[in-house]
Design an enzyme around this catalytic site. Structure first.
Site, short mmCIF file in Angstrom:
data_model
loop_
_atom_site.label_atom_id
_atom_site.label_comp_id
_atom_site.label_asym_id
_atom_site.label_seq_id
_atom_site.Cartn_x
_atom_site.Cartn_y
_atom_site.Cartn_z
N ILE A 479 0.83 -1.21 0.00
CA ILE A 479 0.00 0.00 0.00
C ILE A 479 0.87 1.26 0.00
CG2 ILE A 479 -1.93 -1.22 1.04
CD1 ILE A 479 -1.28 0.15 3.71
N THR A 481 4.15 0.85 1.09
CA THR A 481 5.08 0.60 2.18
C THR A 481 6.43 0.07 1.70
OG1 THR A 481 3.90 -1.48 2.29
CG2 THR A 481 3.35 0.16 3.94
N THR A 625 13.27 2.57 1.63
CA THR A 625 11.81 2.50 1.77
C THR A 625 11.41 2.65 3.24
OG1 THR A 625 11.96 0.07 1.81
CG2 THR A 625 11.43 1.10 -0.30
N GLU A 696 3.72 1.83 10.93
CA GLU A 696 2.93 2.82 11.67
C GLU A 696 3.69 3.56 12.76
OE1 GLU A 696 -1.33 0.91 12.01
OE2 GLU A 696 0.16 -0.58 11.49
MO1 MOS Z 1 -3.40 -0.03 9.64
S1 MOS Z 1 -4.41 1.50 10.61
O1 MOS Z 1 -3.18 -1.19 10.86
O2 MOS Z 1 -4.46 -0.55 8.44
#
Ligand code: MOS
Length: 729
Positions: A479, A481, A625, A696
């Site tokens: 996505i 990442t 990345t 995250e």
């Molecule tokens: Mo992420 S907020 O764990 O899709």
């Protein structure tokens, strides 16, 4: 051959993405394709009395209008009570009792009831987007309006105390709360964070196309297998009749983590109309029909000794969810782990409001929770006149006392040391308003971040082709990442091939199992599977005459071996185990943000001029990345600290700024220097790569580090985000 893992390899999906070669869900254009647009409710509570669609249906180009009046029959669109029976896994996250296994709250087009403003009440399908829009404008609705409640602390509050969510007890009371003895310091404040919108660059979209009894969805999702499961159950067809393709995802941030009704609705409409249907969410729909981060209110109380040792940490959060949703922000997660207070009182209260359903949003729980916790730590430091960094060192959690486990590896103190050195952190207590440069007040702030390191089983398939190509396949999604790239690096190293001889294929439900890209778990789930697949392929190669060990060093040799043996393709799979079972350990990543802000005293203009953040995420597979991912998280934090705020109209209870003109997010000119440091020490007790996910962890703590720096610059404590110029003045 130079090892690929650990090298700052360029993104292999970069060129297709920036040259338009990457196809996204709404780029697909199929023969006879139709376009669907949803109609939003203009009231926030009540019911539809009449819905007239005749004039919309008569609009040139409009093919069909679906609403609660006809959807169940015309689309075999299931009633929400039946949705309750769907598997909990496909439905995703849910923790609240009573009616809460509906993950996304209300299922649109099933009844005349209205639960929030913007709820989908109809969908118009047409030959073109323009015709569909025209049709939307010609739907006439009469409502019976009820009083709505979109804010907390009104007479409509009905507090729920959830018990368990995100792997944690939501009502923790541990140890004996000490009395506030003489000499102890108390911080007791309430912190508030606003509603936030994910705003991925690519809005969610589903293009559904049937071929006989099989349907293919070109979709924008973080999890193709969860989507396949949900859509198959909704359509009441066998799972294998549904294929979900999501090769490229233009950002998700959690908005595409769970499955939403539009993904199934597109397939139902395509089946009913016998033509491919594309349903793309508008930017407004993105705010209302694919989740958001709810606003929060959090009371934090700290009792500490004179030397700053925290004895009691109390963190009670109050958050809303929708009338029928199952998700809420678990704000206390990091308060359970960090700072090792002997007495913990971490509780969560949830109330149902006439708002769209909240959903995971990049570090759900940790992000708003860290704003409160890390602000309170800063307040404690200033009360004690202790360097905020020193205060955190004194409260370093040497083990995970909440889970009663040792950390698998924890280099947080090293993050503090290296981050502070790179930032040139003062290293002594600096009173607020003590640094000035010209018309600007300068301040320094810092905060801790932590995030769990989960892993789930995954499978990777390798296809070694005689013409000189190794294809890597798994249903995992990238996505933004870096999964495409780090998967290629892993296989390149194990097979001794250059990345240029690999083709990585992701995001197709016909590929082997992989978890949804969420909760920062893809790296630790997928890479070990890729390595197993390489082992298995090497065994197969050995069985057809390749030297057992080491791997053939020249890449020519493995392909010429296939040629000699007349084998066009050699296929092997490998599966990972998920979380390590042999250790009774706590697997977390850690980090520290150091921020410099500059505030123009006359104008109140705030600039985040410098950020240095240091992270312990185990071994770094690709520093390029990884740095990019963390920088994006810090930019997220800057937006959260200074700009972002979803606002409801006080009279009509509608989200006012459901667009990118009124909802402010940072642009390049808002971002100063961001320096990302990785400790890069492998966590070998987690997996053989020593790598923990880092999707995250860059976000939590950033906003607090910024408002802490604002306090240092100005002496003004911001306890309610965003910190705007007006708030500072
Ligand atoms: Mo992420 S907020 O764990 O899709």
């Amino acid at each position: 051959m130079v090892k690929s893992i650990g090298a700052p390899h360029d993104r292999i999906d970069g060129i297709p993405k920036v040259t338009g070669g990457a196809t996204y869900a709404a780029d697909v254009k199929l023969e006879g394709q139709l376009y669907a647009i949803a109609v939003q409710s203009t009231i926030a509570a009540g019911k539809i009395v009449t819905l007239e669609s005749a004039s919309a249906e008569a609009t040139p180009g409009v093919v069909a209008v679906y609403s609660h009046l006809n959807a169940r029959k015309a689309l075999t669109w299931i009633h929400s009570d039946e949705l309750l029976a769907l598997s909990a896994e496909a439905l995703g996250l849910s923790a609240l009792p009573s009616g809460s296994s509906r993950p996304v709250g209300y299922l649109p087009l099933t009844s005349p009831e209205i639960y929030f403003a913007g709820q989908w009440i109809a969908v118009v399908v047409a030959e073109s987007i323009e015709a569909a829009r025209h049709g939307v404008g010609r739907i006439k609705v009469r409502y019976e309006v009820d009083a709505a409640s979109v804010v907390m602390n009104d007479e409509k509050d009905d507090w729920i105390e959830p018990t368990f969510f995100f792997g944690a007890d939501m009502q923790v009371q541990r140890g004996n709360a000490p009395n506030t003895r003489h000499g102890e310091v108390l911080v007791q404040e309430t912190y508030a964070t606003p509603m936030q919108l994910h705003q991925p660059m690519e809005p969610s979209a589903t293009t559904a196309s049937w071929d006989g009894d099989e349907v293919t969805l070109f979709d924008s999702t973080q999890g193709v297998l969860a989507t396949r499961e949900y859509v198959a159950q909704s359509l009441k067809v066998p799972t294998e009749k549904v294929r979900v393709i999501s090769a490229y995802v233009g950002g998700g941030f959690g908005s595409k983590n769970q499955v939403w009704p539009h993904q199934a609705l597109a397939a139902h409409m395509a089946r009913a109309l016998g033509r491919p249907v594309r349903l793309q969410l508008t930017r407004s729909d993105m705010a209302l029909a694919s989740g958001h981060r709810s606003y929060t209110e959090q009371d934090v109380r700290l009792v500490a000794d004179r030397d700053g040792k925290i004895r009691l940490l109390q963190h009670v959060s109050r958050v809303p969810t929708s009338i029928q949703g199952g998700f809420f922000e678990p704000c206390g997660l990091n308060s359970l782990l960090l700072y090792g207070a002997e007495t913990l009182d971490v509780r969560h209260r949830v109330t149902r409001k006439n708002i769209p359903t909240p959903t995971p949003f990049r570090a759900p729980g940790e992000t708003p929770g860290s704003f409160a916790l890390e602000s309170a730590l800063d307040e404690l430091a200033h009360t004690l006149k202790v360097d905020p960094l020193e205060l955190r060192r004194r409260n370093f959690p040497s083990r995970d006392s909440y889970h009663d486990r040792d950390w698998s590896s924890n280099h947080l103190l090293e993050c503090y040391r290296l981050g502070a050195a790179a930032f040139n952190w003062p290293g002594r207590y600096v009173p607020p308003r003590s640094i000035r440069e010209g018309s600007e007040m300068v301040g320094y702030g810092m905060a801790t971040t932590a995030y769990p390191a989960p892993a789930l089983p995954a499978t990777v398939r390798l296809r070694l082709q005689v013409q000189g190509l190794a294809i890597v396949e798994t249903s995992a999604t990238d996505i933004g990442t870096g999964m495409y790239t780090i998967l290629a690096q892993t296989v390149a190293d194990e097979l001794g091939l250059p990345v240029s001889q690999l083709e990585v294929r992701l995001g197709d439900s016909t590929f082997p199992n992989a978890p949804t890209a969420g909760r920062s778990k893809s790296t630790a789930s997928v890479l070990p599977a890729a390595r197993q697949a390489c082992f298995s392929l090497r065994e197969k190669l050995a069985s057809i005459g390749a030297p057992h060990s080491p791997m053939p060093q020249s890449n020519e040799s493995i392909f010429s071996l296939l040629e000699r043996q007349a084998i066009p393709e050699l296929v092997a799979e490998g599966t990972s185990a998920g979380m390590p079972r042999e250790h009774n350990l706590s697997f977390y990543s850690f980090g520290a943000h150091f921020v410099e802000v500059r505030v123009d005293e006359e104008l109140g203009r705030i600039r985040v001029s410098r950020v240095v953040s240091a992270f312990d995420c185990g071994r770094i597979i690709n520093p390029k990345t990884a740095t990019s991912q963390i920088k994006g998280g810090i930019v997220f934090g800057i937006g959260m600290a200074l700009m972002e705020q979803g606002e409801f109209d006080p009279v009509y209870s509608r989200l006012i700024n459901d667009n990118l003109a009124d909802y402010h997010i940072p642009v390049n000119a808002d971002i100063g220097d961001i320096d990302v440091i990785f400790i890069d020490k492998p966590d070998m007790r987690f997996n053989e790569f020593g790598a923990r996910g880092l999707g995250e962890i860059g976000v939590p703590g950033t906003a607090a580090a910024i408002t802490n720096a604002l306090y240092s610059a100005t002496g003004r404590r911001i306890r309610s985000l965003p910190a705007t110029a007006a708030a500072i003045l």
